[in-house]
Scaffold this motif. Sequence first.
Motif, PDB file in Angstrom:
ATOM      1  N   ARG A 128       1.269  -3.613   0.165  1.00 36.00           N
ATOM      2  CA  ARG A 128       0.874  -3.986  -1.022  1.00 36.00           C
ATOM      3  C   ARG A 128      -0.569  -3.274  -1.675  1.00 36.00           C
ATOM      4  O   ARG A 128      -0.666  -2.742  -2.580  1.00 36.00           O
ATOM      5  CB  ARG A 128       0.729  -5.532  -1.311  1.00 36.00           C
ATOM      6  CG  ARG A 128       1.933  -6.392  -1.601  1.00 36.00           C
ATOM      7  CD  ARG A 128       1.669  -7.727  -1.598  1.00 36.00           C
ATOM      8  NE  ARG A 128       2.793  -8.424  -1.706  1.00 36.00           N
ATOM      9  CZ  ARG A 128       2.930  -9.771  -1.291  1.00 36.00           C
ATOM     10  NH1 ARG A 128       2.137 -10.254  -0.589  1.00 36.00           N
ATOM     11  NH2 ARG A 128       4.131 -10.363  -1.345  1.00 36.00           N
ATOM     12  N   ARG A 132      -0.980  -0.753  -4.433  1.00 36.37           N
ATOM     13  CA  ARG A 132      -1.975  -0.862  -5.626  1.00 36.37           C
ATOM     14  C   ARG A 132      -2.874   0.459  -5.599  1.00 36.37           C
ATOM     15  O   ARG A 132      -3.154   0.578  -6.501  1.00 36.37           O
ATOM     16  CB  ARG A 132      -2.883  -2.013  -5.207  1.00 36.37           C
ATOM     17  CG  ARG A 132      -2.221  -3.404  -5.782  1.00 36.37           C
ATOM     18  CD  ARG A 132      -3.330  -4.308  -5.536  1.00 36.37           C
ATOM     19  NE  ARG A 132      -2.584  -5.550  -5.176  1.00 36.37           N
ATOM     20  CZ  ARG A 132      -2.841  -6.142  -4.170  1.00 36.37           C
ATOM     21  NH1 ARG A 132      -3.599  -5.736  -3.261  1.00 36.37           N
ATOM     22  NH2 ARG A 132      -1.958  -7.208  -3.678  1.00 36.37           N
ATOM     23  N   ASP A 136      -3.199   2.771  -9.057  1.00 40.83           N
ATOM     24  CA  ASP A 136      -4.721   3.023 -10.016  1.00 40.83           C
ATOM     25  C   ASP A 136      -5.234   4.336  -9.431  1.00 40.83           C
ATOM     26  O   ASP A 136      -6.198   4.675 -10.077  1.00 40.83           O
ATOM     27  CB  ASP A 136      -5.758   1.944  -9.583  1.00 40.83           C
ATOM     28  CG  ASP A 136      -6.173   1.852  -7.868  1.00 40.83           C
ATOM     29  OD1 ASP A 136      -5.948   2.785  -7.454  1.00 40.83           O
ATOM     30  OD2 ASP A 136      -6.753   1.076  -7.560  1.00 40.83           O
TER      31      ASP A 136
END
Length: 141
Positions: A128, A132, A136
């Motif tokens: 995860r 992420r 970004d």
Amino acid sequence: MTERKPPGMPHETWVDRQIREAQERGEFDDLPSKGKPLPDLDRPRDEMWWVKQLVRRENLSLTPETIALRREVERTLDRIDGMRSERAVRRLVDELNERIREVNARPATGPPSDVAPLDPDEVVRRWRDHVRRQGDGSTGN
């Protein structure tokens, strides 16, 4: 070649005759390597040539299972970064953990195994975090 060597005829003469007759019948005409040089003819003599060919041809591994398992864990963890769902990550970790348990349950034929099953929740957490960071635009460096 079902014919037996006639008594009193030297083996070499008999073998030479068998080869000559086979050539005359054309039995060597369509061999796959006809007209090509013998492989490795210019290499130094290696007494283990046939073992090396067998390993290559049969795709065998001479790596002890416990060391191969460490590599498998590393490759699997690298693969996880590219996975698209948590379910797929957990399934892959479950399969890897089953393999780790199988190897650890058998007597080692090489170095002992120091690989423990992975914590699926920890692997999912790292996955995860990676997803992420990719989302970004961060590189994590």
